[in-house]
Scaffold this motif. Structure first.
Motif, short mmCIF file in Angstrom:
data_model
loop_
_atom_site.label_atom_id
_atom_site.label_comp_id
_atom_site.label_asym_id
_atom_site.label_seq_id
_atom_site.Cartn_x
_atom_site.Cartn_y
_atom_site.Cartn_z
N LYS A 103 -3.39 -12.27 3.57
CA LYS A 103 -2.13 -11.59 3.31
C LYS A 103 -2.41 -10.35 2.49
N PHE A 104 -1.38 -9.54 2.28
CA PHE A 104 -1.52 -8.30 1.54
C PHE A 104 -1.02 -8.48 0.11
N SER A 105 -1.26 -7.49 -0.73
CA SER A 105 -0.71 -7.51 -2.09
C SER A 105 0.82 -7.51 -1.99
N ALA A 110 5.56 -6.71 1.16
CA ALA A 110 7.00 -6.44 1.29
C ALA A 110 7.23 -5.28 2.25
N PHE A 111 6.41 -4.26 2.19
CA PHE A 111 6.53 -3.09 3.08
C PHE A 111 6.37 -3.51 4.54
N ILE A 112 5.35 -4.27 4.82
CA ILE A 112 5.06 -4.63 6.21
C ILE A 112 6.06 -5.64 6.74
N LYS A 113 6.48 -6.60 5.91
CA LYS A 113 7.45 -7.60 6.40
C LYS A 113 8.79 -6.97 6.73
N LYS A 114 9.17 -5.98 5.96
CA LYS A 114 10.42 -5.28 6.26
C LYS A 114 10.35 -4.67 7.65
N LYS A 115 9.21 -4.07 7.99
CA LYS A 115 9.04 -3.45 9.30
C LYS A 115 8.96 -4.51 10.40
N GLN A 116 8.32 -5.63 10.11
CA GLN A 116 8.22 -6.69 11.11
C GLN A 116 9.61 -7.25 11.45
N TYR A 117 10.44 -7.41 10.44
CA TYR A 117 11.79 -7.92 10.71
C TYR A 117 12.65 -6.88 11.42
N GLU A 118 12.43 -5.61 11.12
CA GLU A 118 13.17 -4.57 11.83
C GLU A 118 12.80 -4.56 13.32
N LYS A 119 11.53 -4.74 13.61
CA LYS A 119 11.04 -4.70 14.99
C LYS A 119 11.07 -6.07 15.66
N GLU A 120 11.36 -7.11 14.86
CA GLU A 120 11.35 -8.49 15.35
C GLU A 120 10.04 -8.79 16.08
N SER A 121 8.94 -8.51 15.38
CA SER A 121 7.62 -8.71 15.97
C SER A 121 6.60 -9.02 14.88
N LEU A 133 2.39 4.20 0.03
CA LEU A 133 1.60 3.12 -0.57
C LEU A 133 0.31 3.67 -1.18
N PRO A 134 0.41 4.43 -2.27
CA PRO A 134 -0.81 4.90 -2.94
C PRO A 134 -1.52 3.74 -3.64
N VAL A 135 -2.85 3.81 -3.72
CA VAL A 135 -3.62 2.75 -4.39
C VAL A 135 -4.66 3.38 -5.31
N LEU A 136 -5.04 2.64 -6.33
CA LEU A 136 -6.07 3.07 -7.26
C LEU A 136 -7.31 2.21 -7.06
N LYS A 137 -8.44 2.78 -7.38
CA LYS A 137 -9.72 2.07 -7.26
C LYS A 137 -9.67 0.76 -8.03
N ASP A 138 -10.14 -0.30 -7.39
CA ASP A 138 -10.23 -1.65 -7.95
C ASP A 138 -8.88 -2.34 -8.08
N ASN A 139 -7.79 -1.72 -7.60
CA ASN A 139 -6.49 -2.40 -7.59
C ASN A 139 -6.45 -3.42 -6.45
N LEU A 140 -5.70 -4.49 -6.67
CA LEU A 140 -5.50 -5.51 -5.64
C LEU A 140 -4.75 -4.92 -4.44
N VAL A 141 -5.28 -5.10 -3.23
CA VAL A 141 -4.58 -4.65 -2.03
C VAL A 141 -4.35 -5.78 -1.04
N ALA A 142 -5.11 -6.88 -1.16
CA ALA A 142 -4.97 -7.97 -0.20
C ALA A 142 -5.72 -9.20 -0.70
N TYR A 143 -5.67 -10.25 0.13
CA TYR A 143 -6.44 -11.47 -0.12
C TYR A 143 -7.26 -11.79 1.11
N SER A 144 -8.48 -12.20 0.91
CA SER A 144 -9.39 -12.47 2.03
C SER A 144 -8.89 -13.65 2.86
N GLY A 145 -9.22 -13.63 4.15
CA GLY A 145 -8.71 -14.68 5.02
C GLY A 145 -9.63 -15.01 6.16
N ASN A 146 -9.00 -15.43 7.26
CA ASN A 146 -9.74 -15.87 8.46
C ASN A 146 -8.90 -15.58 9.70
#
Length: 561
Positions: A103-105, A110-121, A133-146
């Motif tokens: 998943k994402f930070s 929240a940004f992506i889920k809003k778009k997913q619900y708008e597009k129903e996909s 969505l600006p980011v800074l070095k070493d800031n959390l952006v996601a969680y590792s997955g599979n």
């Protein structure tokens, strides 16, 4: 001789190692030591690996950090491939990629889920603006997955240039502990035309390989004449992992002069398909071993650096030659193979005769094959070389050569199904018959009036298959009319035994809900934290459709406060 060659190579590699890639700009995307399960440009099925696969201690949910300041420039979520992937563009022009995420930070989620619900996909691709969505070095952006096509928990990490070309991340100073020499598993010698022979044979020869105490190898001596080439199966291992990873550089020498080099530093996605011409495709298709050819034939890959006579060795009668192969990893650990070649014409046998069929493929021309109600269209430049092709149609079965010729692009198979009833037409698809039991595997199929049109890059045996079985849907972690007030997730299992699942749609009380599809576990998962439902009594409805249009509907009630 080996000492002289080693000095020359150390100098040339040192000179070539100078690069303009920033060394302290990108930091590690994880907070754990970097241990790899996959290296850059590793040979994979139909592509080169475009990044490094970082082990995540066999678990998901590790924090993934931005490697440098920048902004999220692309988000892509897909069932297959990279799964959940995040792209960050940096002020220096490079882009880092983080894939197979769980998943994402919170802000990005929240940004992506809003778009997913708008597009129903669930599957979606977005290109946020720099200010979104600006980011800074070493800031959390996601969680590792599979997620996606991942074979186990890990983080796929890439660095791309302005032209979207992936570059080996280790060139940017990301350090991996490696003091282990590459391993040469096998070596083959190839006569490259009908007038060339190796050990009295016009077919490729596997050479006996003997490991030496110093870590190098010697191959059995050969007698040859004409134009010959070699191929090897090689791997590399880093110090802290047992994975069979890819190597970084391969060079060959004939009598002390370099005649071939391939450098796995950078490539473009447009050319990654040419991996099937770099390897011995027939050998891989039949034996599942990747032999990398050390000669260049009809291959536009940019990975080739310097070649003399395209890596081909011209052996003349009454000559003696020494052929050497140097295989190195990124840390310049190296392994050498030596082959002694005696040029001789004695006892030359007849070359193996090419199988002649009524059908011939000119690689630079469009070819149409037709028999009965089946036709096949090969477009110009579908294949790398000309060859006689096996083509036979019996009833609804198409025998289209063996899968031993590499293709650059898709070709089409068309069936005229006008003899079938309208009801049956809608249940038919084109299948490739796989394995000893000829299991029908779905080939992407379009319907156009009375025609079924399939698209594929692989030769083999195909047939019409019929799917009349609807997908199955069942609850996983709940029962009908159950109270689910303390539940975080709602899970449903879906499956299809025929043509495979094409799409699905889920609603609660008529409102579309985002259900994440994990095709490896055949599950759909809804997160109650999405906040879609507010009612106590809830009607869940899931519709699943397969690739020929069969669909099933699952409905049930549950309660939640």
């Amino acid at each position: 001789m080996r000492y002289i060659l080693s000095l020359f190579l150390v100098f040339s590699l040192f000179s070539g190692a100078q690069n303009n890639y920033p060394q302290d700009y990108f930091s590690s995307p994880l907070e754990i030591p970097l241990i790899l399960s996959g290296t850059f440009a590793e040979l994979r099925s139909n592509h080169f690996h475009s990044g490094m696969d970082i082990k995540t201690q066999q678990r998901t949910g590790l924090k993934v950090k931005a490697s440098a300041n920048g902004f999220v420039s692309r988000i892509k979520i897909a069932h297959y491939g990279y799964g959940k992937a995040l792209y960050i563009t940096h002020p220096n022009g490079y882009t880092t990629v983080y894939a197979h995420l769980q998943k994402f930070s919170p802000e990005i989620e929240a940004f992506i889920k809003k778009k997913q619900y708008e597009k129903e996909s669930y599957e979606i691709e977005l290109f946020p603006k720099a200010e979104d969505l600006p980011v800074l070095k070493d800031n959390l952006v996601a969680y590792s997955g599979n997620t996606g096509g991942s074979g186990g928990p890990h983080l796929h990490f890439e660095i791309r240039d302005k032209q979207e070309r992936p570059i080996n991340p280790m060139l940017f100073g990301l350090d991996i502990k490696d003091t282990t020499n590459p391993i040469i598993k096998s070596i083959y010698a190839y006569p490259l035309d009908k007038n060339s022979f190796i050990n009295n044979s016009n077919t490729k020869q596997k050479l006996r390989l003997t490991p030496l105490k110093n870590g190098d190898y010697t191959a059995e001596n050969i007698e040859a004449i004409g134009n010959i080439g070699f191929a090897i199966n090689s791997i590399d291992r880093q110090d802290l992992a047992a994975n069979s990873n890819g190597v970084y550089n391969i060079q060959t020498f004939i009598n002390g002069s370099r005649n071939f080099e391939i450098d796995f530093k950078r490539f473009s996605f447009d050319e990654t398909k040419h991996i099937n011409q770099l390897i011995d495709y027939e050998h891989f298709s039949t034996k599942k071993q990747r032999l990398q050819k050390l000669f260049r034939k009809n291959n536009p890959l940019s990975l080739f650096k310097s070649t003399l006579n395209e890596g081909v060795i011209k052996v003349e009668d009454s000559t003696y030659s020494v052929y050497k192969i140097r295989v190195a990893d990124f840390k310049n650990n190296e392994s050498w193979v030596t082959v002694h070649i005696k040029g001789t014409k004695k006892s030359i046998s007849k070359p193996e005769e090419e199988k002649i069929t009524p059908y011939y493929i000119n690689a630079d021309q469009t070819t149409n094959l037709k028999a009965g109600h089946v036709s096949v269209d090969f477009y110009k430049d579908t294949f790398y070389e000309n060859f006689y092709i096996d083509f036979e149609v019996k009833n609804d079965t198409l025998k289209l050569h063996k899968d031993i010729k590499a293709a650059k692009k898709n070709f089409t198979i068309t069936y005229d199904v006008s003899k079938y009833s309208n009801e049956d037409k809608n249940k038919l698809y084109i299948a490739k018959l796989i394995g000893y039991k000829k299991y029908p595997s779905y080939t992407y199929t379009k319907r156009k009036d009375k025609l079924l049109i399939g698209s594929t890059k692989k030769l083999g045996t195909f047939a019409l298959a019929m799917d009349t079985i609807k997908p199955t849907i069942s609850a996983v972690n709940f029962k009908s009319k159950q109270w689910l007030s303390k539940y975080r997730y709602l899970k449903v299992k879906i499956n299809d035994v025929g043509s495979g699942i094409s799409n699905y749609r889920a609603t609660i009380n008529g409102k579309w809900i985002l259900m994440e599809y994990d095709y490896k576990k055949n599950t759909l998962t809804y997160d109650f934290n999405d906040g879609v439902i507010m009612d106590t009594k809830n009607n869940l409805k899931v519709i699943v459709t397969d690739n020929v249009g069969n669909n099933s509907t699952f409905e049930t009630l549950f309660y939640r406060k």
